[in-house]
Design an enzyme around this catalytic site. Structure first.
Site, PDB file in Angstrom:
ATOM      1  N   HIS A 150       0.850  -1.191   0.000  1.00  0.00           N
ATOM      2  CA  HIS A 150       0.000   0.000   0.000  1.00  0.00           C
ATOM      3  C   HIS A 150       0.889   1.247   0.000  1.00  0.00           C
ATOM      4  O   HIS A 150       2.021   1.203   0.491  1.00  0.00           O
ATOM      5  CB  HIS A 150      -0.895  -0.054   1.253  1.00  0.00           C
ATOM      6  CG  HIS A 150      -1.879   1.052   1.354  1.00  0.00           C
ATOM      7  ND1 HIS A 150      -1.550   2.288   1.895  1.00  0.00           N
ATOM      8  CD2 HIS A 150      -3.177   1.139   1.005  1.00  0.00           C
ATOM      9  CE1 HIS A 150      -2.611   3.070   1.864  1.00  0.00           C
ATOM     10  NE2 HIS A 150      -3.607   2.408   1.333  1.00  0.00           N
TER      11      HIS A 150
ATOM     12  N   VAL B 246       1.405   3.806   1.807  1.00  0.00           N
ATOM     13  CA  VAL B 246       2.076   4.288   3.016  1.00  0.00           C
ATOM     14  C   VAL B 246       3.115   3.298   3.543  1.00  0.00           C
ATOM     15  O   VAL B 246       3.815   3.595   4.512  1.00  0.00           O
ATOM     16  CB  VAL B 246       1.069   4.613   4.139  1.00  0.00           C
ATOM     17  CG1 VAL B 246       0.138   5.721   3.728  1.00  0.00           C
ATOM     18  CG2 VAL B 246       0.299   3.366   4.568  1.00  0.00           C
ATOM     19  N   LYS B 247       3.228   2.121   2.916  1.00  0.00           N
ATOM     20  CA  LYS B 247       4.177   1.116   3.387  1.00  0.00           C
ATOM     21  C   LYS B 247       5.595   1.402   2.869  1.00  0.00           C
ATOM     22  O   LYS B 247       5.808   2.267   2.031  1.00  0.00           O
ATOM     23  CB  LYS B 247       3.724  -0.282   2.953  1.00  0.00           C
ATOM     24  CG  LYS B 247       2.346  -0.689   3.473  1.00  0.00           C
ATOM     25  CD  LYS B 247       2.313  -0.771   4.985  1.00  0.00           C
ATOM     26  CE  LYS B 247       1.126  -1.566   5.508  1.00  0.00           C
ATOM     27  NZ  LYS B 247      -0.187  -1.048   5.131  1.00  0.00           N
ATOM     28  N   HIS B 248       6.554   0.613   3.352  1.00  0.00           N
ATOM     29  CA  HIS B 248       7.955   0.804   2.972  1.00  0.00           C
ATOM     30  C   HIS B 248       8.156   0.699   1.461  1.00  0.00           C
ATOM     31  O   HIS B 248       8.924   1.464   0.865  1.00  0.00           O
ATOM     32  CB  HIS B 248       8.835  -0.261   3.632  1.00  0.00           C
ATOM     33  CG  HIS B 248       8.950  -0.146   5.111  1.00  0.00           C
ATOM     34  ND1 HIS B 248       7.866  -0.203   5.953  1.00  0.00           N
ATOM     35  CD2 HIS B 248      10.030   0.010   5.913  1.00  0.00           C
ATOM     36  CE1 HIS B 248       8.269  -0.078   7.201  1.00  0.00           C
ATOM     37  NE2 HIS B 248       9.580   0.046   7.203  1.00  0.00           N
TER      38      HIS B 248
END
Length: 391
Positions: free
Chosen positions: A190, A192-194
């Protein structure tokens, strides 16, 4: 100051070029970029196999399917997680049991899990889904011992923790998702993930039998492998052997995943640097409690295995601080509303008061901006506004 979100993707020209190149290739789905991303990700976390899927929720669902979760299954997980960690059990008809968290780390409390297991005969429970919440790794070595004692499988929800690790009893780093202690692990891509691909997910495992099931289930339960076919009418022939799903991840997103993964270590280092600045800023401020790191996440040189998807503080007037920050274009967020308090799970018999540590955590938690492209100026602005409100 321009708006500062709690998390955001970082897309470079290299990312864009990789996607454009794939868009201009012969394959938009089920092509070579999928296998390339899978192999690169397996290497990154130290697992034998990786299976790219459409999102993290699909990854959880396929794991539950591969492990045979059904109406007789009873699975333990944490209330402090995105609801998909529990929902995957319900998708397969199983029963969810929550265990409360350790208030210091907000991770699933292994002592409380043991108490639940010991309250019923062996065989009553089927599996455990621990969550590397905020990027803080669960000590899966200890959970593996517990699982083996009671005959349970483990799905590690590592969506917050690519690149994270804990230090085992031998002093060795155990990367999140390496498959040494969990039967399978899942990740999310997603924005907002790393690693950001828009949508997308990955399952890692060291178990070849589970790997083969995952490959089958993600593509409608259909195989074209001549060695697996029950009949073979010719080169066009395929068989639907199980009831599967269309959980494939397209090549253009995998191309983005490959280039994002190449910057993963630099992004992780930046996250740790941001966390260190926050730590130092809030260390002596009364009224601010920083969510702790488990001791097992510390290596001998003092480095932390925390992957810092989130930087969480706890304050008495969380709603007041949340609104104050928004007035100044700082869009902090709350992670998470305890799953057992959601109307769906209340409808299954859970109620407020069942897991007090989780509810106490929720009442005070706030996730501050944490992403590699956060500038020093922006972070100092956030710190100043937090101090202004609390002080």
């Amino acid at each position: 100051m321009k708006p500062i979100p709690y998390g955001r993707q970082h897309i470079t020209q290299e990312d864009i070029d990789a996607v454009v190149e794939t868009l201009q290739s012969d394959y938009l789905t089920q092509g070579p970029k999928v296998a390339e991303f899978e192999q690169a990700f397996a290497n990154y976390v130290g697992a034998k196999y990786a299976v790219a899927v459409s999102n993290g929720t699909a990854a959880l669902h396929l794991c539950a399917m591969a492990l045979g979760v059904n109406e007789e299954s009873r699975v333990i997980t944490t209330p402090i997680t995105f609801v998909a960690s529990a929902n995957c059990v319900r998708y397969c008809g199983g029963t969810v049991e929550f265990a409360d968290i350790d208030p210091t780390t907000a991770l699933l409390d292994i002592a409380k899990v043991r108490a639940i297991l010991e309250s019923k005969p062996k065989g009553y429970y089927t599996g455990i889904i621990p969550v590397d919440f905020a990027g803080n790794p669960v000590n899966l070595e200890e959970f593996r011992k517990l699982a083996d004692e009671f005959g349970l499988w483990i799905i590690e929800d590592a969506c917050h923790a690519p690149g994270g690790y804990f230090t085992d009893s031998k002093g060795e780093k155990q990367l999140c998702g390496n498959g040494k202690f969990a039967d399978m692990a899942i990740f999310s891509f997603h924005p907002v993930k790393h690693i950001a691909t828009g949508e997308g997910g990955m399952i890692t495992t060291n178990d070849e039998a589970l790997y083969q099931k995952l490959l089958l289930y993600r593509t409608h339960g259909i195989t074209r492998d001549p060695q697996l076919l029950q009949e073979n009418h010719g080169g066009w022939y395929m068989e639907m052997q199980e009831l599967g799903y269309n959980y494939r991840m397209p090549d253009m997103l995998c191309a983005l995943g490959v280039t994002q993964l190449q910057r993963a270590e630099a992004g992780l280092a930046r996250r740790k640097g941001i966390a260190k600045v926050y730590d130092e800023a809030f260390a002596t401020i009364d009224g601010i409690e920083v969510l702790g790191t488990s001791a097992e996440a510390l290596s001998e040189n003092g480095d932390t295995g925390h992957a810092y998807h989130l930087y969480v503080i706890k304050v008495a007037d969380r709603k007041g601080l949340y609104n104050f920050l928004r007035q100044h274009n700082i869009f902090a967020q709350v992670h998470y509303i305890p799953a057992h308090t959601m109307p769906y799970y209340r409808g299954l018999g859970f109620k407020k008061g069942d897991y007090p540590e989780s509810e106490n955590y929720y009442a005070a938690c706030l996730s501050l901006p944490m992403y590699p492209s956060l500038t020093a100026e922006e972070q100092e602005f956030v710190i100043g506004k937090v101090k202004e409100f609390v002080g």
